[in-house]
Write a protein that holds these residues in place. Structure first.
Motif, mmCIF file in Angstrom:
data_model
loop_
_atom_site.group_PDB
_atom_site.id
_atom_site.type_symbol
_atom_site.label_atom_id
_atom_site.label_comp_id
_atom_site.label_asym_id
_atom_site.label_seq_id
_atom_site.Cartn_x
_atom_site.Cartn_y
_atom_site.Cartn_z
ATOM 1 N N LYS A 86 39.348 -0.314 -49.784
ATOM 2 C CA LYS A 86 39.945 0.416 -48.675
ATOM 3 C C LYS A 86 40.316 1.821 -49.173
ATOM 4 N N GLU A 87 40.561 2.731 -48.244
ATOM 5 C CA GLU A 87 40.958 4.077 -48.642
ATOM 6 C C GLU A 87 42.218 4.500 -47.905
ATOM 7 N N MET A 88 43.118 5.143 -48.632
ATOM 8 C CA MET A 88 44.342 5.672 -48.044
ATOM 9 C C MET A 88 44.476 7.131 -48.488
ATOM 10 N N ALA A 112 45.760 -8.647 -49.265
ATOM 11 C CA ALA A 112 44.531 -9.236 -48.722
ATOM 12 C C ALA A 112 43.456 -9.387 -49.792
ATOM 13 N N GLY A 113 43.771 -8.937 -51.019
ATOM 14 C CA GLY A 113 42.808 -9.066 -52.110
ATOM 15 C C GLY A 113 41.853 -7.896 -52.242
ATOM 16 N N ASP A 114 42.124 -6.795 -51.541
ATOM 17 C CA ASP A 114 41.228 -5.641 -51.558
ATOM 18 C C ASP A 114 41.695 -4.576 -52.549
ATOM 19 N N LYS A 115 40.746 -3.803 -53.046
ATOM 20 C CA LYS A 115 41.082 -2.630 -53.854
ATOM 21 C C LYS A 115 41.408 -1.476 -52.907
ATOM 22 N N VAL A 116 42.145 -0.501 -53.414
ATOM 23 C CA VAL A 116 42.535 0.642 -52.585
ATOM 24 C C VAL A 116 42.257 1.940 -53.342
ATOM 25 N N LYS A 117 41.484 2.795 -52.701
ATOM 26 C CA LYS A 117 41.241 4.144 -53.231
ATOM 27 C C LYS A 117 42.260 5.072 -52.576
ATOM 28 N N VAL A 118 43.178 5.602 -53.391
ATOM 29 C CA VAL A 118 44.221 6.484 -52.873
ATOM 30 C C VAL A 118 43.822 7.928 -53.166
ATOM 31 N N THR A 119 43.748 8.733 -52.112
ATOM 32 C CA THR A 119 43.297 10.115 -52.243
ATOM 33 C C THR A 119 44.414 11.063 -51.839
ATOM 34 N N ILE A 120 44.767 11.973 -52.745
ATOM 35 C CA ILE A 120 45.707 13.053 -52.427
ATOM 36 C C ILE A 120 44.883 14.275 -52.046
ATOM 37 N N ILE A 162 42.204 11.477 -57.022
ATOM 38 C CA ILE A 162 41.882 10.106 -56.641
ATOM 39 C C ILE A 162 42.393 9.109 -57.674
ATOM 40 N N MET A 163 42.932 7.997 -57.189
ATOM 41 C CA MET A 163 43.356 6.881 -58.028
ATOM 42 C C MET A 163 42.917 5.590 -57.336
ATOM 43 N N VAL A 164 42.483 4.620 -58.112
ATOM 44 C CA VAL A 164 42.054 3.345 -57.539
ATOM 45 C C VAL A 164 43.010 2.246 -57.987
ATOM 46 N N LEU A 165 43.535 1.508 -57.012
ATOM 47 C CA LEU A 165 44.422 0.379 -57.281
ATOM 48 C C LEU A 165 43.656 -0.921 -57.046
#
Length: 209
Positions: A86-88, A112-120, A162-165
Motif C-alpha cells: 500500500k502507499e501513504m 491486514a498483513g500488507d507492506k506500506v510505502k510511505v512517501t514524503i 521514501i520508506m517502506v514498512l
C-alpha cells in the motif's frame, strides 16, 4: 487454463490401465470392461494420466472429487501469503490531525498483513529541508513499532523521500489466520452451491441413477 480430465464415455482409448477406488492396481483392461466395472460399483471412470500408454484411469466419484479439489484450492488461496504494498503520502509540515488519520491507515494496512510505502512529498523550499521528512518518518516508525518494522530505510528520490514498512511476522500471521477463519460471503455461497451440486449429481454419463 486447467483442463478437466475425460470421464466415462469421453475416454477414447481402446484399453486402459485401471486403478481401483482404493488405489489398487487392476491392470490393463479394455475400455468397455472398465466402463462396466465403473457402472457396477456406481462410480465414474476418470482418465488421470492421459499421456501414459495405455492411459491410466481410476474408479472414483467424480463429483465428490471435484468438490474436494475446489475446497482445497480455496483453502490454499486463503492461506497464501501474498505481498501487497500500500502507499501513504505525507507532507513534511502535515497538520497533526491529518498525521493521526494517515497513521491510522498505516496501522490498518499493517494489521491486514500488507507492506506500506510511505512517501514524503517536498514542494518548493521544502526540498532544502530534507531533515523535516526524515524526522517525520522516524516518528512514524517509532509509533508503529509494535506492528511493523522498517524494511527499506528512508531514501531521497527526487522531490520525495521514501520508506517502506513491513508487518512483523506475528502481525502477518494474525492477518492470515483472520482471513482463514472469516471467508467472504461470496466464498460461503460458492461452497454451499458446490456442496449441493455434489450431493444431487449422479455419476457422469449415468444421469438419473
Amino acid at each position: 487454463m486447467s483442463v478437466e480430465p475425460r470421464v466415462n464415455e469421453q475416454i477414447r482409448a481402446r484399453e486402459v490401465r485401471l486403478v481401483g477406488p482404493e488405489g489398487e492396481q487392476v491392470g490393463i483392461v479394455p475400455l468397455e470392461r472398465a466402463l462396466q466395472l465403473a457402472a457396477d460399483v456406481d462410480l465414474d471412470l476418470v482418465e488421470v494420466a492421459p499421456m501414459a500408454r495405455p492411459p491410466v484411469c481410476k474408479l472414483m466419484d467424480f463429483g465428490k472429487f471435484k468438490y474436494e479439489s475446489a475446497l482445497k484450492a480455496r483453502e490454499a488461496r486463503r492461506n497464501q501469503q501474498q505481498t501487497v504494498i500500500k502507499e501513504m503520502k505525507l507532507r513534511p509540515k502535515i497538520d497533526p490531525h491529518d498525521y493521526e488519520t494517515k497513521k491510522g491507515h498505516v496501522v490498518r494496512f499493517l494489521k491486514a498483513g500488507d507492506k506500506v510505502k510511505v512517501t514524503i512529498m517536498f514542494r518548493g523550499r521544502e526540498q532544502s529541508r530534507p531533515e523535516l521528512g526524515y524526522r517525520l518518518l522516524r516518528r512514524l516508525e517509532s509509533e508503529i513499532s509494535e506492528l511493523g518494522y522498517v524494511e527499506a530505510a528512508p531514501k531521497q528520490d527526487g522531490r520525495n523521500m521514501i520508506m517502506v514498512l513491513a508487518p512483523h511476522r506475528a502481525t502477518k500471521a494474525a492477518a492470515v489466520a483472520a482471513n482463514t477463519k472469516a471467508p467472504s460471503a461470496r466464498e460461503q455461497r460458492a461452497e454451499e452451491n458446490e456442496a449441493a451440486e455434489a450431493t444431487t449429481a449422479g455419476p457422469a454419463g449415468n444421469p438419473g441413477e
